[in-house]
Design a protein around this motif. Structure first.
Motif, PDB file in Angstrom:
ATOM      1  N   UNK A  91       0.821  -1.355  -0.169  1.00  0.00           N
ATOM      2  CA  UNK A  91       0.078   0.143   0.207  1.00  0.00           C
ATOM      3  C   UNK A  91       0.936   1.273  -0.108  1.00  0.00           C
ATOM      4  N   UNK A  92       2.102   1.406   0.481  1.00  0.00           N
ATOM      5  CA  UNK A  92       2.817   2.538   1.175  1.00  0.00           C
ATOM      6  C   UNK A  92       4.008   2.710   0.621  1.00  0.00           C
ATOM      7  N   UNK A 117       5.351   2.118  -3.887  1.00  0.00           N
ATOM      8  CA  UNK A 117       5.496   3.147  -5.118  1.00  0.00           C
ATOM      9  C   UNK A 117       7.004   3.489  -5.273  1.00  0.00           C
ATOM     10  N   UNK A 118       8.037   3.110  -4.130  1.00  0.00           N
ATOM     11  CA  UNK A 118       9.287   3.632  -4.390  1.00  0.00           C
ATOM     12  C   UNK A 118      10.258   2.396  -4.464  1.00  0.00           C
ATOM     13  N   UNK A 154      10.220   9.328   2.879  1.00  0.00           N
ATOM     14  CA  UNK A 154       9.305   9.891   3.882  1.00  0.00           C
ATOM     15  C   UNK A 154       9.012   9.108   5.130  1.00  0.00           C
ATOM     16  N   UNK A 179       6.486   7.088   6.722  1.00  0.00           N
ATOM     17  CA  UNK A 179       5.146   6.658   6.571  1.00  0.00           C
ATOM     18  C   UNK A 179       4.369   6.391   7.971  1.00  0.00           C
ATOM     19  N   UNK A 180       3.161   7.207   8.092  1.00  0.00           N
ATOM     20  CA  UNK A 180       2.647   6.627   9.082  1.00  0.00           C
ATOM     21  C   UNK A 180       1.870   5.499   9.361  1.00  0.00           C
TER      22      UNK A 180
END
Ligand SMILES: [Cu+2]
Lengths: 156, 327
Positions: B248-249, B252-253, B307, B309-310
């Motif tokens: 999910x988070x 992307x990278x 970043x 990630x929360x």
């Protein structure tokens, strides 16, 4: 978190003061943008919008998160982000919301953390300030960077 | 004696040009030795000349120069004869140095026609993308922040940068070479002594320049082939909470081959737990450090583009557990 309002305000003020030291200033303290902007006059906005480093960081994420796939140079209508016309409003909070909430299944609100969203917003809102040539130069500067799922290397 | 020991103790080690473990580092080390001895000799001659002049002036203080028997018409004949010899010797020494450096340079950068192995290393702020040419598929086998070299084999390093100028430097193996955006630099290296070494970016490239290092392992060719085959293999298909949160988070990278994650912006994580260090040498690879990095990358490398990630604590724990299985 147990940080009082006073503490938070002081931190914001201190960061704003630091930001005034120069448009290029890089702040390596804790990030300010951990929550979405509260309205169009959120005091954190200048910290991102007026800082060239934060804007450039947004440009970098614009490639990394694959935004370039749709918002390419030459895109028309709502996908053209450099024309200065905002379908859903040009305020910082409005552009932020358009990125986070208007991309259907891409669901950026859940998939991109708040700080990169702040930087992306600052970058996108900065685009209309430049001539197309300048915008192209920004893109050329980043040819070596990965774009979403593709990276072909810095030298073709 | 103890002082000399202390001074020399700094010479050996995993990141030292004075402890060569490969042909190119050896050539540079020999050149350094030549420079040290030749310059040392010139230094000694010049200081001796100075000492002699002082001593002569001191001995003659108070005497009348016109009555001095060693001077003919105000000129010291002995000095007149020795000075050109000394100056000639110094020029000769410097010529030896220039010739040595010329030949060492040519030997170092003479890239061979057909390298046995091609490795592409790309500098990013602030990590290294490492890709091995796959002979079978003609594609690339990608990993990051760790370079393995087969012992005794000449490897062609193809150096690029994706953003700003970086510099590739593994002093025990070879000299440094800049990685310039839009340009390809090539460096042939032949590592000889097995073991772990440390590479470091040697061109200031931003706030985390100092934390842009990588581990280098020189190993026998059979061990190297086994390692490369393991790197080429995909990860097991992902399941469970950690894999879902990653998808999910993080996807992307980051790429995890075989598990559906295909982002290219950050290091390939297919075999991240098999690496020796984390985040380009900033931390050692442990389960705890993995979780710490994911929770607060900017606390470990302020300014990094990864970043925070929360994630909920349970998700963060699951993601770290998942990554630790990627060996
Ligand atoms: Cu660097």
């Amino acid at each position: 978190m147990a940080i009082g309002r006073g503490g938070a305000t002081t931190a914001v003020l201190a960061a704003l003061l630091l930001a005034a030291c120069g448009r290029e200033a890089r702040d390596i303290g804790p990030s300010l943008g951990e929550t979405p902007p509260r309205g169009g006059s959120d005091p954190r906005i200048p910290y991102y919008q007026d800082n060239v480093y934060q804007v450039a960081q947004g440009g970098r994420y614009f490639g990394w998160y694959g935004c370039v796939a749709c918002h390419v140079e030459g895109a028309v209508g709502v996908r053209d982000l450099g024309d200065g016309r905002w379908q859903h409003g040009g305020g910082f909070d409005q552009v932020y919301a358009a990125i986070a909430r208007r991309h259907g299944a891409l669901n950026y609100a859940a998939r991109i953390p708040a700080e990169p969203l702040w930087q992306l917003t600052a970058y996108v809102r900065d685009l209309p300030q430049h001539t197309p040539e300048k915008r192209r130069r920004l893109a050329i500067d980043q040819v070596g960077e990965p774009h979403g799922r593709s990276w072909s290397g810095p030298v073709r | 004696m103890p002082t000399a020991g202390l001074l020399l103790a700094g010479c050996a080690g995993p990141q030292s040009a004075l402890d060569p473990g490969g042909d190119q580092a050896h050539a540079l080390f020999s050149l350094f030795g030549l420079m040290l001895w030749v310059s040392g000799a010139i230094y000694a001659v010049v200081l001796a000349g100075l000492g002699w002049a002082l001593w002569r002036a001191w001995r003659r203080r108070g005497t009348d120069a016109r009555r001095d028997a060693t001077l003919v018409g105000g000129v010291d004949a002995r000095l007149d004869r020795t000075l050109p010899v000394v100056a000639g010797a110094i020029v000769l020494g410097l010529t030896v140095l220039i010739t040595g450096s010329f030949f060492a340079d040519r030997a170092l950068f003479a890239t061979r026609a057909a390298p046995a192995l091609e490795v592409r290393v790309t500098g990013h702020q602030w990590w290294w993308r490492v890709q091995y040419r796959d002979r079978v598929s003609d594609g690339w086998i990608e990993t990051a922040n760790e370079l393995h070299l087969p012992q005794g084999v000449t490897v062609r390093l193809v150096l690029n940068s994706a953003d700003v100028i970086h510099s590739f430097w593994v002093p025990n193996v070879a000299g440094k070479l800049d990685m310039v955006p839009g340009r390809t630099n090539r460096l042939d290296v032949t590592a000889r002594r097995p073991g772990w070494y440390r590479g470091q970016c040697a061109e200031f490239c931003g706030t985390q320049h100092a934390h842009m290092a990588f581990a280098v392992k020189v190993e026998p060719p059979a061990a190297f082939r086994a390692w490369l085959a393991a790197q080429a293999a995909p990860a097991a298909p992902a399941e469970g909470r950690g894999a879902a949160a990653f998808q999910a988070t993080c996807a992307a990278c980051h790429a995890i081959r075989g598990a559906g994650a295909a982002g290219r912006a950050g290091p390939d994580l297919t075999h991240v737990a098999a690496r020796r260090t984390l985040a380009a040498g900033a931390l050692t690879m442990t389960r705890g450090n993995l979780q710490g990095w994911i929770a607060q990358p900017k606390a470990i490398k302020p300014g990094t583009s990864m970043p925070a990630i929360p994630l909920t604590p349970a998700d963060a724990d699951a993601v770290a557990t998942y990554l630790a299985t990627l060996r």
